[in-house]
Design an enzyme around this catalytic site. Sequence first.
Site, PDB file in Angstrom:
ATOM      1  N   VAL A 303       0.814  -1.219   0.000  1.00  0.00           N
ATOM      2  CA  VAL A 303       0.000   0.000   0.000  1.00  0.00           C
ATOM      3  C   VAL A 303       0.845   1.265   0.000  1.00  0.00           C
ATOM      4  O   VAL A 303       0.317   2.361   0.137  1.00  0.00           O
ATOM      5  CB  VAL A 303      -0.966   0.019   1.212  1.00  0.00           C
ATOM      6  CG1 VAL A 303      -1.870  -1.187   1.188  1.00  0.00           C
ATOM      7  CG2 VAL A 303      -0.203   0.085   2.538  1.00  0.00           C
ATOM      8  N   SER A 304       2.153   1.138  -0.171  1.00  0.00           N
ATOM      9  CA  SER A 304       3.027   2.311  -0.100  1.00  0.00           C
ATOM     10  C   SER A 304       2.661   3.371  -1.120  1.00  0.00           C
ATOM     11  O   SER A 304       2.772   4.566  -0.861  1.00  0.00           O
ATOM     12  CB  SER A 304       4.487   1.876  -0.297  1.00  0.00           C
ATOM     13  OG  SER A 304       4.640   1.237  -1.559  1.00  0.00           O
ATOM     14  N   LYS A 348     -14.246  -0.167   8.082  1.00  0.00           N
ATOM     15  CA  LYS A 348     -14.346  -1.574   7.688  1.00  0.00           C
ATOM     16  C   LYS A 348     -13.115  -2.330   8.172  1.00  0.00           C
ATOM     17  O   LYS A 348     -11.983  -2.007   7.813  1.00  0.00           O
ATOM     18  CB  LYS A 348     -14.458  -1.676   6.163  1.00  0.00           C
ATOM     19  CG  LYS A 348     -14.542  -3.089   5.621  1.00  0.00           C
ATOM     20  CD  LYS A 348     -14.637  -3.058   4.099  1.00  0.00           C
ATOM     21  CE  LYS A 348     -14.690  -4.461   3.515  1.00  0.00           C
ATOM     22  NZ  LYS A 348     -14.754  -4.427   2.023  1.00  0.00           N
ATOM     23  N   ASP A 439     -20.225  -7.816  -6.821  1.00  0.00           N
ATOM     24  CA  ASP A 439     -21.119  -8.051  -5.678  1.00  0.00           C
ATOM     25  C   ASP A 439     -22.156  -6.934  -5.553  1.00  0.00           C
ATOM     26  O   ASP A 439     -22.386  -6.401  -4.468  1.00  0.00           O
ATOM     27  CB  ASP A 439     -20.307  -8.178  -4.386  1.00  0.00           C
ATOM     28  CG  ASP A 439     -21.086  -8.869  -3.267  1.00  0.00           C
ATOM     29  OD1 ASP A 439     -22.071  -9.566  -3.572  1.00  0.00           O
ATOM     30  OD2 ASP A 439     -20.713  -8.712  -2.092  1.00  0.00           O
TER      31      ASP A 439
END
Length: 607
Positions: A303-304, A348, A439
Site C-alpha cells: 500500500v506504499s 471496515k 457483488d
Amino acid sequence: MSFFILFFLLHLHNFFQLSFSQTLPPNTTGYACDFNQTATSCQTYAFFRAMGPNQLDLASISDLFSVSRPMIAKPSNLTSLTSPLSPNQSLFIPLTCTCNLVNTTTYLSYAKINYTIKAGDTFYIVSTNLFHNLTTYQSVEIVNPTLVPINLTIGQDVIFPIFCKCPTKTQLQNNVNYLISYVFQPFDTISSIALIFGSSRNSIVEVNGDHIKPWDTVFVPVSRLPELAQPPPTSVLSGSKSDRKGEVIGLGIGVGVCGVLLILMGGFWAYRETLWKQRVGKNKGDVERKETKVGVSVMMADVSECLDKYKVYRIEELNEATHGFDERCVIQGSVFKGCIDGKLYAIKRMKWNAFEELKILQKVNHGNLVMLEGFCIDSDDANCYLVYEYLENGSLYTRLHDNETEKLSWKARLRIAVDIANGLQYIHEHTIPRVVHKDIKTSNILLDSQMRAKIANFGLAKSGCNAITMHIVGTQGYIAPEYLSDGIVSTKMDVFSFGVVLLELISGREAVDEEGKALWVEAYAKFSGDEESQKHMLKGFIDDAILNESCLVDNVMKVMSIAVACLHKDPSKRPSMVDIVYALCKSDDLFTDISEDGFSPRQVFAR
C-alpha cells in the site's frame, strides 16, 4: 434403578464406541452429481449448530458462510440480528449448490464457500472446528489442487466445498423442494432426524441408503423448511419427591461414570494432539509471530503507493472512534460507525491486507461511489481497516425490506436506479482496465442524506474482465448464471446483478425469499411473454407502497423491461450500462423491446 443404570451405561458405551471408531467421515471426497438427473445449480440449506465462543453471534456465522445475517435469521426463526446466539443454537444456512467438474471425468455437488486462512489453520481444523464436518479436508484438497496443505500462507483464499445436493426431476415432481445437508451425529438415528425435519424415515433412506454412519452428511428431503425451535430454558423437573430422589441418584451415578469416561477420552485426545503438534513442529508460536511480522511488512509495501493519497490512521484513533469496536457500533458485518474529530465515518475491519481494494479505489472517483477517506494497518494483529465516508440513510436493503414506516416513492426508487447505473457505467467504461464490482446487491448500495445512492464494498471487485476463475464469490440471488457455472468474469455479471436490484425496487421483495427461491427466476419467467399478459401480471408484482401512486403502470413496465433485459441468460445479449443509463433517464417516454436479440433502448414507440 438398576435397569436405569444399565440402560444408561449401554447407551453411553454405544456412544463412545461410535465416537472412537469413526474419526473421519466415511465419505471423504464428496458426493457425485449427474447433469442429466439434476439441475446444474439450486438454492438449498445446511443445518448448522452454533458452537464455540467465536460462533455465538450471527455476524461471525454470516461472515463464515458469506451470506447476510437476514438470510440466516429468517429461515432459522430468529427475531434479532444482533442478539447473542445460545450455545448449540440450530440454524439454517442458505447455500447455492452447484454440480462442479473437479477433474476430466468427475462431477461433485457442493457449495463453494471462500475462506481466508489465518494463523494455525489447516484444512482439517477449519473443516471440523468451523464448518462442523459439513465438508472434509480431503474434499478441500481435491477442490484446491494447486494448494499445498502443509504449506498454507496466512491470508490465502481457499474454497471449502460444503456438501449439498439438488433434487432430481423425479423428486421435484414428488414435492421435494430441498435436500437439507445435515451431519449425522453419534447419538442420531434416521428416525430421529426424520422427526426433526418433518420428513420420513423411508424418504431419507431412499436418498442416503440405510448404512449411515456418524459424521456422514445426510441429505434430508423436505417440501418446505421446518420451523426451528429456540433452545428451551432451563426448568425444574416436576414429580413426587421419591421419584425425584431416584432420578437424582441415577443421574448422579450416570454423571460419575460419564465423568470417568470423559477423563479417559480427554487423555486420549490430549495424547493425540501432542503427537500431532510434534509432527507439525515445536516452534509454532515463533512461526506465527514471524508470519505476522512478515505479513505487516508485505502489507505496508503493497500500500506504499497509496500513502500520499489517503490519510493513514493510527489504530488508537479507530479504537477510540468505535469504543474498542464495540458491537453497538456495528453497521453491518465487519463495518463499524466511528466518530473522528467530530465527523462520522464507516470503518471496515478486514482479516488481511486491503491492497486489491485500495488498488481499485485509488483510481476511481465518482459521485455514485462511496468515497474512501483513509486506512490503517494494525501491527499487533495484522488487520487492515478502511475508513469510508459515512452515509446517513444506510443501505438500500434496509430502506426496502426493514423499514415499514417510510416507504420509498416510485420517483425516489427510479432516481436510485439511475444513480446505481451511473456508478456502474463509470467503473465499466471510464477505468483502465475496466473494473467489475462482482457483488452488486441492495446491501452494498448506500443512501446519503438526500437519498442519493452510492455503490460500496469493492472487496470482491476485479480489475480487468473477460477472465475465467474457479474462485466463485458473491451473494445468493444476485450471481449471474455464466459466472456461477463457468466462472466467467465480465461487466455483464454486474449488469445481471443490477437487473435483480431493479426487481427489488419494483416489487419491494428480497432477491431470495424465505424458501430460497430467487426473485429473478420468477420475474424472467413471467415477463418474457406477450405485452398484455405482462401488464396483467405486473399489477400483482409491484410493491403495494407504490401501486397506488400517480405513476402509470406503463412507466413501471418500461423499467421492468430493462430489468428483464439485464437478466438475459446469454450475457452477450444483455445491455451495457451506457444503454441502461440512457433508457432509465428517458423512462417517461421510452418503450423498450425485449426479444431474443436482447435489449434495444433506441427503439421508441408512441403509446
